[in-house]
Design an enzyme around this catalytic site. Sequence first.
Site, PDB file in Angstrom:
ATOM      1  N   LYS A 181     -17.724  -0.227   5.334  1.00 53.37           N
ATOM      2  CA  LYS A 181     -17.851  -0.993   4.304  1.00 53.37           C
ATOM      3  C   LYS A 181     -19.617  -1.072   4.240  1.00 53.37           C
ATOM      4  O   LYS A 181     -20.114  -1.053   3.063  1.00 53.37           O
ATOM      5  CB  LYS A 181     -17.690  -2.355   4.912  1.00 53.37           C
ATOM      6  CG  LYS A 181     -17.995  -3.456   3.821  1.00 53.37           C
ATOM      7  CD  LYS A 181     -17.574  -4.696   4.232  1.00 53.37           C
ATOM      8  CE  LYS A 181     -17.467  -5.886   3.147  1.00 53.37           C
ATOM      9  NZ  LYS A 181     -16.809  -7.260   3.410  1.00 53.37           N
ATOM     10  N   GLU A 210       0.656  -1.133   0.113  1.00 53.99           N
ATOM     11  CA  GLU A 210      -0.045   0.069  -0.010  1.00 53.99           C
ATOM     12  C   GLU A 210       0.855   1.178  -0.087  1.00 53.99           C
ATOM     13  O   GLU A 210       0.535   2.415  -0.534  1.00 53.99           O
ATOM     14  CB  GLU A 210      -1.103   0.196   1.320  1.00 53.99           C
ATOM     15  CG  GLU A 210      -2.072  -1.027   0.982  1.00 53.99           C
ATOM     16  CD  GLU A 210      -1.743  -2.431   1.735  1.00 53.99           C
ATOM     17  OE1 GLU A 210      -2.650  -3.195   2.107  1.00 53.99           O
ATOM     18  OE2 GLU A 210      -0.730  -2.560   2.270  1.00 53.99           O
ATOM     19  N   MET A 256      24.533   8.518   2.885  1.00 54.25           N
ATOM     20  CA  MET A 256      24.460   9.691   3.627  1.00 54.25           C
ATOM     21  C   MET A 256      24.634   9.349   5.133  1.00 54.25           C
ATOM     22  O   MET A 256      25.217  10.369   6.008  1.00 54.25           O
ATOM     23  CB  MET A 256      23.102  10.347   3.272  1.00 54.25           C
ATOM     24  CG  MET A 256      22.951  11.755   3.793  1.00 54.25           C
ATOM     25  SD  MET A 256      24.439  12.840   2.960  1.00 54.25           S
ATOM     26  CE  MET A 256      23.394  13.297   1.294  1.00 54.25           C
ATOM     27  N   PHE A 298     -12.195  -6.305  13.657  1.00 54.13           N
ATOM     28  CA  PHE A 298     -11.172  -6.922  12.696  1.00 54.13           C
ATOM     29  C   PHE A 298     -10.696  -5.808  12.041  1.00 54.13           C
ATOM     30  O   PHE A 298     -11.671  -5.213  10.991  1.00 54.13           O
ATOM     31  CB  PHE A 298     -11.640  -8.331  12.206  1.00 54.13           C
ATOM     32  CG  PHE A 298     -10.482  -8.696  11.198  1.00 54.13           C
ATOM     33  CD1 PHE A 298      -9.443  -9.284  11.697  1.00 54.13           C
ATOM     34  CD2 PHE A 298     -10.650  -8.682   9.811  1.00 54.13           C
ATOM     35  CE1 PHE A 298      -8.389  -9.649  11.062  1.00 54.13           C
ATOM     36  CE2 PHE A 298      -9.708  -9.438   9.151  1.00 54.13           C
ATOM     37  CZ  PHE A 298      -8.598  -9.922   9.647  1.00 54.13           C
ATOM     38  N   GLN A 299      -9.457  -5.409  11.538  1.00 54.78           N
ATOM     39  CA  GLN A 299      -8.861  -4.740  10.618  1.00 54.78           C
ATOM     40  C   GLN A 299      -9.537  -3.196  10.852  1.00 54.78           C
ATOM     41  O   GLN A 299      -9.676  -2.443   9.734  1.00 54.78           O
ATOM     42  CB  GLN A 299      -9.012  -5.248   9.303  1.00 54.78           C
ATOM     43  CG  GLN A 299      -8.111  -6.239   9.071  1.00 54.78           C
ATOM     44  CD  GLN A 299      -8.029  -6.586   7.623  1.00 54.78           C
ATOM     45  OE1 GLN A 299      -8.731  -6.283   6.677  1.00 54.78           O
ATOM     46  NE2 GLN A 299      -6.940  -7.270   7.108  1.00 54.78           N
TER      47      GLN A 299
END
Length: 593
Positions: free
Chosen positions: A185, A73, A502, A135-136
């Site tokens: 949802k 993602e 760096m 959940f999630q």
Amino acid sequence: MDMSAAEHKRAASAQASRDCSPAAELNGSEILIRCLQAENVEFVWGYPGGSVLYIYDALYKQESIQHVLVRHEQAAVHAADGYSRATGNVGVALVTSGPGVTNAVTGIATAYMDSIPMVIITGQVPTAAIGLDAFQECDTVGITRPVVKHNFLVKDVRDLALTIKKAFHIARTGRPGPVVVDIPKDVSLNTTSFAYPETIEMRSYNPVRKGHGGQIRKAVQLLLQAKRPYIYTGGGVILGNASAELRELCDLLGYPVTHTLMGLGAVPATDPKFLGMLGMHGTYEANMTMQSCDVLLAVGARFDDRVIGNPKHFASVERKIIHVDIDPSSISKRVKVDIPIVGDVKEVLQELIVQIRESQQRADSTSINAWWGQINEWRKRECLSYKRSDEVIKPQHVVETLWELTRGTDCYVTSDVGQHQMWAAQYYRFAEPRRWINSGGLGTMGVGLPYAMGIKLAKPESDVFCITGEGSIQMCIQELSTCQQYNTPVKVISLNNRYLGMVRQWQELIYEGRYAHSYMDALPDFVKLAEAYGHVGIKIEKPSEVEPALKEMIRLKDRTVFLDVRTDPTENVWPMVQAGKGITEMLLGSEDL
């Protein structure tokens, strides 16, 4: 007769068209897609999950928007970000709830720090489950609030179309930035009639575009009275599509100009009035001119720590400062200015040019010529010269050679973050805006390859080069798989010095050579890895191989090519201003240590 997958999709799309007449009720997912179509969205980068499956089902039933399935993602947001930087359009990403959102946060913060217009659609658990540790589930609005221009949680499908309209309006107007729209949802499933507003007015959000006429008149007077003037510009000129106006102003006045890292390309690097990038790794002449000028015109820049160094040191010299910016909160934030001008930089520069042309006053040519004489003395230091070698590949040589081979062609250069980023900024002489795509404010490793993917989809006929390091490239290297699936033949140039370069440089200069965890052990065979993903891999170790390898990479126009360049592991980026120092307190090489 069995139908192919493509035939199934065309049939589903035709049925969706019949179901989506203006009189029909649509579910939230269909409404979202209709909104994106109304905004002329071409691409959505994303990754599916449970809370966004209705949205993915609606995406499947249409053909005008191409969804690009990334492998992480974070890369979805970076790719949409790169697309936006190159095109000026609003980039769109779609991720699921919970870990989908948290994986996307780095990409969102990267876009926020560089003021990139984006809309990120995030899935959320059903409204009845919010706050119950479902959940999630995560608090998307709370998590993203510090790194977005605005965010929305849509709790009623009847609010969805208006919310999307607001999101795009906020993202692209004023000082641009990312906007998150969190869609539970059940909202994506519930139905309502669809109407997308043609225009939007928000009482609480009305950014100023036109600069104050009186302030502009004061600025013109001050600029024409200056004896040691300087024009300092940043990413705001690029984002505001004001490069043509800036070039006209510079030609009209004949004054020296410099850019920040994010402003490169606004004025061609080959223009003799351009002094190079300024700041921590800026040129000697750019920094000395910044500290010594008597009138400074700052346009679309922030006076950030990497540009002016120590603010007390910067303020130790008396000068008059004109600051033009779309965001009033950026003016006098770090440096007190004398003439603030809030407005769209393009419109303000246009008005400045008009008033300068109409003014009876003229700059003092004797003083300006003397000022250029001093600047040319500073230029004689040749601060970007480096020790050439026939034994080991110098990274500067790679970037210079790439520029020589591609100058005047239609190409884009992305980078990750580190030494290679600074060498790209210093040695690739950008001639046009929106051709240099990198993470400036947040300094995010891993952006280079997803940026390149996003640009290549938008600009399929252009060559897109990603200049990276062996550390940065591994953060999103899985996106080589996405390049293969969606036929985005980008060119990856990895300046492989076997160090986090760096970090190693700072450890050498500041931490007495204690290289704590900056050496890259157990690196993969990048040639074999590229080939495993279906691409071309090339490895070079000698300076004589640089030009032939780059030519071969460019020749393979329709293939993604990974060029593993084994460079000098001891090479440092010069000039350098150490943290806490003033911008004239530069180290020009190891001899200054």
